[in-house]
Design a protein around this motif. Structure first.
Motif, PDB file in Angstrom:
ATOM      1  N   UNK A   1       0.837  -1.191   0.000  1.00  0.00           N
ATOM      2  CA  UNK A   1       0.000   0.000   0.000  1.00  0.00           C
ATOM      3  C   UNK A   1       0.875   1.246   0.000  1.00  0.00           C
ATOM      4  N   UNK A   2       0.244   2.402  -0.135  1.00  0.00           N
ATOM      5  CA  UNK A   2       1.002   3.661  -0.049  1.00  0.00           C
ATOM      6  C   UNK A   2       1.675   3.784   1.312  1.00  0.00           C
ATOM      7  N   UNK A   3       0.966   3.337   2.343  1.00  0.00           N
ATOM      8  CA  UNK A   3       1.528   3.350   3.702  1.00  0.00           C
ATOM      9  C   UNK A   3       2.762   2.456   3.756  1.00  0.00           C
ATOM     10  N   UNK A   4       2.655   1.257   3.194  1.00  0.00           N
ATOM     11  CA  UNK A   4       3.775   0.321   3.210  1.00  0.00           C
ATOM     12  C   UNK A   4       4.978   0.855   2.459  1.00  0.00           C
ATOM     13  N   UNK A   5       4.727   1.499   1.328  1.00  0.00           N
ATOM     14  CA  UNK A   5       5.824   2.063   0.544  1.00  0.00           C
ATOM     15  C   UNK A   5       6.516   3.181   1.317  1.00  0.00           C
ATOM     16  N   UNK A   6       5.719   4.054   1.909  1.00  0.00           N
ATOM     17  CA  UNK A   6       6.284   5.169   2.675  1.00  0.00           C
ATOM     18  C   UNK A   6       7.112   4.670   3.854  1.00  0.00           C
TER      19      UNK A   6
ATOM     20  N   UNK B   1      10.465   3.070   2.703  1.00  0.00           N
ATOM     21  CA  UNK B   1      11.439   4.103   2.353  1.00  0.00           C
ATOM     22  C   UNK B   1      11.991   4.780   3.608  1.00  0.00           C
ATOM     23  N   UNK B   2      11.138   4.956   4.604  1.00  0.00           N
ATOM     24  CA  UNK B   2      11.588   5.586   5.855  1.00  0.00           C
ATOM     25  C   UNK B   2      12.545   4.668   6.609  1.00  0.00           C
ATOM     26  N   UNK B   3      12.262   3.377   6.605  1.00  0.00           N
ATOM     27  CA  UNK B   3      13.152   2.418   7.275  1.00  0.00           C
ATOM     28  C   UNK B   3      14.549   2.497   6.673  1.00  0.00           C
ATOM     29  N   UNK B   4      14.614   2.486   5.340  1.00  0.00           N
ATOM     30  CA  UNK B   4      15.916   2.549   4.665  1.00  0.00           C
ATOM     31  C   UNK B   4      16.622   3.853   4.987  1.00  0.00           C
TER      32      UNK B   4
ATOM     33  N   UNK C   1      21.197  -3.833   2.781  1.00  0.00           N
ATOM     34  CA  UNK C   1      19.764  -4.123   2.762  1.00  0.00           C
ATOM     35  C   UNK C   1      19.522  -5.351   1.881  1.00  0.00           C
ATOM     36  N   UNK C   2      18.902  -6.374   2.457  1.00  0.00           N
ATOM     37  CA  UNK C   2      18.628  -7.625   1.743  1.00  0.00           C
ATOM     38  C   UNK C   2      17.128  -7.778   1.535  1.00  0.00           C
TER      39      UNK C   2
ATOM     40  N   UNK D   1      12.218  -1.647  -1.188  1.00  0.00           N
ATOM     41  CA  UNK D   1      13.389  -1.643  -0.306  1.00  0.00           C
ATOM     42  C   UNK D   1      14.679  -1.549  -1.115  1.00  0.00           C
ATOM     43  N   UNK D   2      14.784  -2.335  -2.194  1.00  0.00           N
ATOM     44  CA  UNK D   2      15.983  -2.285  -3.041  1.00  0.00           C
ATOM     45  C   UNK D   2      16.157  -0.895  -3.651  1.00  0.00           C
ATOM     46  N   UNK D   3      15.061  -0.359  -4.178  1.00  0.00           N
ATOM     47  CA  UNK D   3      15.133   0.945  -4.848  1.00  0.00           C
ATOM     48  C   UNK D   3      15.525   2.042  -3.858  1.00  0.00           C
ATOM     49  N   UNK D   4      14.946   1.993  -2.665  1.00  0.00           N
ATOM     50  CA  UNK D   4      15.268   3.002  -1.651  1.00  0.00           C
ATOM     51  C   UNK D   4      16.733   2.903  -1.234  1.00  0.00           C
TER      52      UNK D   4
END
Length: 373
Positions: free
Chosen positions: A128-133, A136-139, A149-150, A161-164
């Motif tokens: 979701x948008x929440x999950x994506x946000x 990205x914040x975690x990274x 990051x794996x 996660x990879x992209x961030x």
């Protein structure tokens, strides 16, 4: 010599009836993969768990296994794939400790699979948008800690996660369920190619292996096993992501989950992990740092660095260096002993020690004894 060693390492994994645990046992008793092929039947039969059937498999399957291994090495050389046997110093040490770890890994890229800090981030394909946000914040939270990051290169949380990580300048490793030459899904190829110069792609599957469904749960154990902590962002109650969390839990690895909306199907899994105490809640980077004691590690490292810097010879004159050399070895000395060991006259030593006290590296004790601070 190295190529011959690799040949027998790969060939050992191609022998019929020889799985990862038996491979380790054979190498442990024989000393090296080549020695397994050279060992007489009598020696092999003395190994616990080895019977006549397995000895026949090794004897009769040796030629075919070596031919397969030779072809694999040719493909690896052509496609710049590193083959990592479990005894290789490049093989992930964290993963090696697990009983079901792969004997052999195929790796493309420049990442360090044994970096000091490695975190896996996994989650639903229907992010979701929440999950994506949040991903990205975690990274972004991980950035100051120079983390690898794996994830699994899949749709959803994985690719976010990879992209961030790529955008943050962090190395990122994609663990695949296919052979090393096959990017799946193909739409992620542009990110995978960037990862080759900022991390890499890792798989236990040989060339030509298709990403069939049963290979994904097996892939998940690598993700969990090579990381310090697995963070679950979003996941349905019954999903491959929860399999990864369960595997990490069974490995005694730390697991964290992001709390989610109680009405969202993709938050049922994360909320369940937290509720059942199978995961700690991730609400900020501070939660992860404190869970893994990174703050204490960094504090200790800073103190050690400051201490090393304080003892830098460039900060002392020749007589002070002589005294410091003695105290670095013995930690504590009487003034008279210091004089003859450092070859500094007693008449001069008092002023030298006073100067070192002012610099904060030496402390005077009762009885004319001196110690490094």
């Amino acid at each position: 010599m190295v190529e011959e060693q690799n040949l027998y390492e790969v060939a050992l994994t191609k022998l019929p009836g020889v799985g990862p645990q038996l491979t380790r046992l054979l190498v442990s008793y024989c000393g090296a993969p080549k020695a397994v092929f050279d060992a007489p039947p009598g020696k092999l039969l003395k190994i616990p768990g080895v019977g006549n059937g397995l000895v026949r498999n090794i004897r009769d399957g040796a030629r075919g296994a070596l031919l397969q291994a030779e072809e694999i090495l040719k493909q690896a050389a052509a496609q710049e794939v590193q083959i990592l046997f479990y005894t290789s110093p490049k093989y992930p040490d964290r993963l090696k400790q697990q009983v079901d770890a792969p004997t052999l890994l195929y790796f493309r890229g420049n990442g360090n699979l044994n970096q000091k800090r490695i975190i896996s981030i996994v989650g639903t394909r229907q992010v979701t948008n929440y999950g994506q946000t949040v991903t990205e914040r975690i990274v972004e939270d991980l950035k100051p800690y120079h983390v690898v990051v794996v994830s699994g290169l899949a749709y959803g949380v994985d690719i976010v996660a990879h992209r961030a990580a790529l955008q943050a300048g962090l190395p990122t490793i994609g663990v695949m369920a296919s052979g090393p030459e096959t990017i799946y899904p193909a739409v992620h190829r542009k990110y995978a190619e960037r990862m080759l110069t900022q991390g890499g792609l890792l798989t236990e599957n040989s060339f030509g292996t298709k990403p069939d469904a049963p290979r994904f749960p097996a892939r998940n154990r690598i993700i969990a096993g090579m990381s310090d902590c697995t963070i679950v962002v979003e996941a349905a109650l019954k999903s491959g992501t929860l399999i990864t969390a369960d595997i990490a839990h069974s490995y005694d690895k730390e697991v964290m989950a992001v709390p989610g909306n109680i009405t969202s199907p993709v938050s049922e899994g994360t909320n369940y992990l937290i509720r059942s105490l199978k995961a700690a809640a991730y609400t900020s980077g501070k939660d992860l740092v404190e869970l893994l004691n990174w703050d204490l590690e960094d504090e200790a490292a800073a103190k050690a660095k400051a201490k090393t810097s304080a003892y830098d010879p460039a900060n002392f004159d020749p007589d002070e260096q002589k005294v410091m050399q003695v105290l670095l070895k013995s930690r504590e000395e009487h003034m008279d002993n210091l004089s003859w060991k450092a070859q500094v006259p007693v008449s001069l030593l008092a002023s030298v020690l006073l100067g070192l006290e002012f610099k904060g590296v030496v402390k005077a004790l009762p009885g004319k004894r001196f110690v490094l601070v």
